[in-house]
Design a protein around this motif. Sequence first.
Motif, PDB file in Angstrom:
ATOM      1  N   ASP A  27       4.936 -32.379  23.931  1.00  0.00           N
ATOM      2  CA  ASP A  27       5.708 -31.849  25.026  1.00  0.00           C
ATOM      3  C   ASP A  27       7.084 -31.138  23.804  1.00  0.00           C
ATOM      4  OD1 ASP A  27       4.047 -31.777  27.605  1.00  0.00           O
ATOM      5  OD2 ASP A  27       5.062 -34.004  27.737  1.00  0.00           O
ATOM      6  N   VAL A  28       7.044 -32.028  22.633  1.00  0.00           N
ATOM      7  CA  VAL A  28       8.311 -32.122  22.098  1.00  0.00           C
ATOM      8  C   VAL A  28       8.393 -30.956  21.165  1.00  0.00           C
ATOM      9  CG1 VAL A  28       7.274 -33.247  19.914  1.00  0.00           C
ATOM     10  CG2 VAL A  28       9.071 -33.458  19.955  1.00  0.00           C
ATOM     11  N   GLU A  29       6.788 -30.735  20.885  1.00  0.00           N
ATOM     12  CA  GLU A  29       6.835 -29.281  20.320  1.00  0.00           C
ATOM     13  C   GLU A  29       7.165 -27.950  20.965  1.00  0.00           C
ATOM     14  OE1 GLU A  29       3.125 -28.885  17.220  1.00  0.00           O
ATOM     15  OE2 GLU A  29       2.299 -30.058  18.840  1.00  0.00           O
ATOM     16  N   LYS A  30       6.543 -28.152  22.587  1.00  0.00           N
ATOM     17  CA  LYS A  30       7.407 -27.105  23.645  1.00  0.00           C
ATOM     18  C   LYS A  30       8.840 -26.968  23.053  1.00  0.00           C
ATOM     19  CE  LYS A  30       3.081 -27.696  26.234  1.00  0.00           C
ATOM     20  NZ  LYS A  30       2.103 -27.980  27.576  1.00  0.00           N
ATOM     21  N   THR A  31       9.481 -27.982  22.891  1.00  0.00           N
ATOM     22  CA  THR A  31      11.036 -27.649  22.840  1.00  0.00           C
ATOM     23  C   THR A  31      11.036 -26.873  21.833  1.00  0.00           C
ATOM     24  OG1 THR A  31      11.162 -30.435  23.574  1.00  0.00           O
ATOM     25  CG2 THR A  31      13.266 -28.900  22.522  1.00  0.00           C
ATOM     26  N   TRP A  32      10.589 -27.050  20.690  1.00  0.00           N
ATOM     27  CA  TRP A  32      10.677 -26.240  19.701  1.00  0.00           C
ATOM     28  C   TRP A  32      10.287 -24.714  19.940  1.00  0.00           C
ATOM     29  CZ3 TRP A  32      14.341 -26.422  16.216  1.00  0.00           C
ATOM     30  CH2 TRP A  32      14.458 -27.740  15.692  1.00  0.00           C
ATOM     31  N   ILE A  76       1.295 -33.863  12.456  1.00  0.00           N
ATOM     32  CA  ILE A  76       1.771 -35.141  12.649  1.00  0.00           C
ATOM     33  C   ILE A  76       2.435 -35.305  12.882  1.00  0.00           C
ATOM     34  CG2 ILE A  76       1.477 -36.173   9.947  1.00  0.00           C
ATOM     35  CD1 ILE A  76      -0.060 -34.039   8.298  1.00  0.00           C
ATOM     36  N   TRP A  77       3.553 -35.244  12.541  1.00  0.00           N
ATOM     37  CA  TRP A  77       5.329 -36.114  13.165  1.00  0.00           C
ATOM     38  C   TRP A  77       6.538 -34.862  13.821  1.00  0.00           C
ATOM     39  CZ3 TRP A  77      10.101 -35.713  11.461  1.00  0.00           C
ATOM     40  CH2 TRP A  77       9.800 -35.664   9.844  1.00  0.00           C
ATOM     41  N   LEU A  78       6.561 -35.474  15.009  1.00  0.00           N
ATOM     42  CA  LEU A  78       7.883 -34.348  14.889  1.00  0.00           C
ATOM     43  C   LEU A  78       8.421 -35.074  16.099  1.00  0.00           C
ATOM     44  CD1 LEU A  78       8.321 -30.819  14.449  1.00  0.00           C
ATOM     45  CD2 LEU A  78       7.662 -30.710  17.103  1.00  0.00           C
ATOM     46  N   TYR A 357      -2.833 -35.605  -8.131  1.00  0.00           N
ATOM     47  CA  TYR A 357      -3.511 -36.696  -6.910  1.00  0.00           C
ATOM     48  C   TYR A 357      -3.697 -36.639  -5.841  1.00  0.00           C
ATOM     49  CZ  TYR A 357      -0.588 -40.728  -9.154  1.00  0.00           C
ATOM     50  OH  TYR A 357      -0.062 -41.868  -9.466  1.00  0.00           O
ATOM     51  N   ILE A 358      -4.612 -36.272  -5.759  1.00  0.00           N
ATOM     52  CA  ILE A 358      -5.695 -36.407  -4.389  1.00  0.00           C
ATOM     53  C   ILE A 358      -4.374 -36.673  -3.405  1.00  0.00           C
ATOM     54  CG2 ILE A 358      -7.528 -36.484  -2.613  1.00  0.00           C
ATOM     55  CD1 ILE A 358      -8.040 -35.037  -5.349  1.00  0.00           C
ATOM     56  N   ALA A 359      -3.965 -35.899  -2.097  1.00  0.00           N
ATOM     57  CA  ALA A 359      -3.237 -35.799  -1.238  1.00  0.00           C
ATOM     58  C   ALA A 359      -3.496 -36.990  -0.373  1.00  0.00           C
ATOM     59  CB  ALA A 359      -3.626 -34.674   0.140  1.00  0.00           C
ATOM     60  N   GLU A 360      -2.401 -38.432   0.282  1.00  0.00           N
ATOM     61  CA  GLU A 360      -2.004 -39.392   0.470  1.00  0.00           C
ATOM     62  C   GLU A 360      -1.266 -39.261   1.205  1.00  0.00           C
ATOM     63  OE1 GLU A 360      -0.156 -42.139  -3.046  1.00  0.00           O
ATOM     64  OE2 GLU A 360      -1.220 -40.933  -3.972  1.00  0.00           O
ATOM     65  N   PRO A 361      -1.876 -40.420   2.519  1.00  0.00           N
ATOM     66  CA  PRO A 361      -0.896 -40.382   4.067  1.00  0.00           C
ATOM     67  C   PRO A 361       0.389 -40.318   3.521  1.00  0.00           C
ATOM     68  CG  PRO A 361      -1.804 -42.154   3.798  1.00  0.00           C
ATOM     69  CD  PRO A 361      -2.633 -41.618   2.252  1.00  0.00           C
ATOM     70  N   HIS A 362       0.846 -39.694   5.054  1.00  0.00           N
ATOM     71  CA  HIS A 362       2.136 -39.012   5.051  1.00  0.00           C
ATOM     72  C   HIS A 362       3.438 -39.890   5.494  1.00  0.00           C
ATOM     73  CE1 HIS A 362       2.255 -39.393   9.522  1.00  0.00           C
ATOM     74  NE2 HIS A 362       2.906 -38.621   9.354  1.00  0.00           N
ATOM     75  N   GLU A 363       4.290 -40.007   4.642  1.00  0.00           N
ATOM     76  CA  GLU A 363       5.705 -40.388   5.286  1.00  0.00           C
ATOM     77  C   GLU A 363       6.762 -39.200   5.935  1.00  0.00           C
ATOM     78  OE1 GLU A 363       6.522 -43.680   2.919  1.00  0.00           O
ATOM     79  OE2 GLU A 363       5.642 -42.999   1.426  1.00  0.00           O
ATOM     80  N   GLU A 364       7.832 -40.480   7.144  1.00  0.00           N
ATOM     81  CA  GLU A 364       8.114 -39.696   7.416  1.00  0.00           C
ATOM     82  C   GLU A 364       9.364 -39.399   7.677  1.00  0.00           C
ATOM     83  OE1 GLU A 364      10.755 -40.547  12.152  1.00  0.00           O
ATOM     84  OE2 GLU A 364       8.709 -40.925  12.006  1.00  0.00           O
ATOM     85  N   ILE A 365      10.492 -38.850   7.457  1.00  0.00           N
ATOM     86  CA  ILE A 365      11.150 -38.288   6.917  1.00  0.00           C
ATOM     87  C   ILE A 365      12.424 -37.340   8.261  1.00  0.00           C
ATOM     88  CG2 ILE A 365      12.528 -36.231   5.124  1.00  0.00           C
ATOM     89  CD1 ILE A 365      10.670 -36.339   3.564  1.00  0.00           C
ATOM     90  N   GLU A 366      13.473 -38.031   7.255  1.00  0.00           N
ATOM     91  CA  GLU A 366      15.319 -37.244   8.418  1.00  0.00           C
ATOM     92  C   GLU A 366      16.265 -37.067   8.160  1.00  0.00           C
ATOM     93  OE1 GLU A 366      16.230 -40.576  10.685  1.00  0.00           O
ATOM     94  OE2 GLU A 366      13.799 -41.674  11.668  1.00  0.00           O
ATOM     95  N   TYR A 367      16.513 -36.256   8.498  1.00  0.00           N
ATOM     96  CA  TYR A 367      17.204 -35.280   7.774  1.00  0.00           C
ATOM     97  C   TYR A 367      18.695 -35.793   8.798  1.00  0.00           C
ATOM     98  CZ  TYR A 367      14.529 -32.487   4.660  1.00  0.00           C
ATOM     99  OH  TYR A 367      13.498 -31.888   3.487  1.00  0.00           O
TER     100      TYR A 367
END
Length: 367
Positions: A27-32, A76-78, A357-367
């Motif tokens: 649903d949050v993606e449909k907003t975009w 992944i996150w949004l 490095y091999i890709a590691e789990p992501h972390e959330e960023i806020e702008y």
Amino acid sequence: MTLQTGVPEDPGEATREVLPKWCRLRDVEKTWVSYYPFLLSRGYRLRPRYDPDWIPSWTLPGKKLHPSRCEDSLYIWLKDNILDAVRMTDNAKVVVKLVPTDSAELHIVNFLSDENKRSDPRNRTIPILDIFLYTDSPEYTFMVMPYMRRFNYPPFHCRGEFVDAMRQFLEGLQFMHENNIAHCDIAPKNMMMEESRVVPKGSHFTDDKTHVGMYESFWWKERCSVGPVPYYYIDFGLSHHYPDGNAGALTIGRRRGFDEIPELSDTKPYNPFKVDIYQLGMTVLDLVKTYPALDMFQPLGEKMCSKRPDDRPTPDEALQLFDGIVHGLSKSKLSARMWQRGDMLIHRITRTFCGCYIAEPHEEIEY
């Protein structure tokens, strides 16, 4: 901050309804998706996944890829008010953020974007590239910023890289406080670096430890070999401007995730500028804990995190303490390779011989 906007009919809707559940639009993606045409008209294109006419790339004729190997399957996150985009005039990667038109955040970023303030080299607040009303809902405004990545990944190669980053952040704090701005949310998630020299292949917005969002090797160049690297503070959603000065500035209230700050209270006012010092000091201590070779900076972090707010240094004093430590380090100590506590042999080998490095789990960023 989801706006109640409709999503236009599109030819790919039937196709998407039969997709695996994990890669369908949330649903949050449909907003975009609903913002896509407006942002396109302003010269900013969101990723293909949010095009109203999106047809998943792996369903196209001739495609035999699994969805997990296609960028437009990624969720992944949004958040409903922050997303990456491409500026169509030059294909530059940017971040768009939707904020209330009457918000303190918009006032602060406009204030910090004044030409005189922007010309100050200590202004380490993220540049604003564009600001425009969302005409479908004028109570909201879009801000456009350059894409940045978290400042502490890729890992620091040497003390000199840490020194360069922390001096910019201390000077940035000095600049904000001189201009009576209390950030109020200083933490690694809001401390960025410009990545073009360090990560020439770029990184993905939803997982900045990958280039295109896939499990893969993540390549970079050491900052000390390609510098200078600019660092910036982002996200002024909790910030305050005190035009009358910061000496007697007071605020009130606890915030989620800030439990370690001793003076926070729902009933007793406290000085938010002292909170900024504490938060940046916590970042210093976290880095000292991560990199044993930075132990000489622990007294600085502890001083900034004094339990009594009045015992904490001002930004000017913190810079003096910081420079005193740096001046005691030889060139060889500043340039010597350092490792993170807990680095495994595979990390050291791939970083030393492969530069990745091999890709590691992501972390959330806020702008």
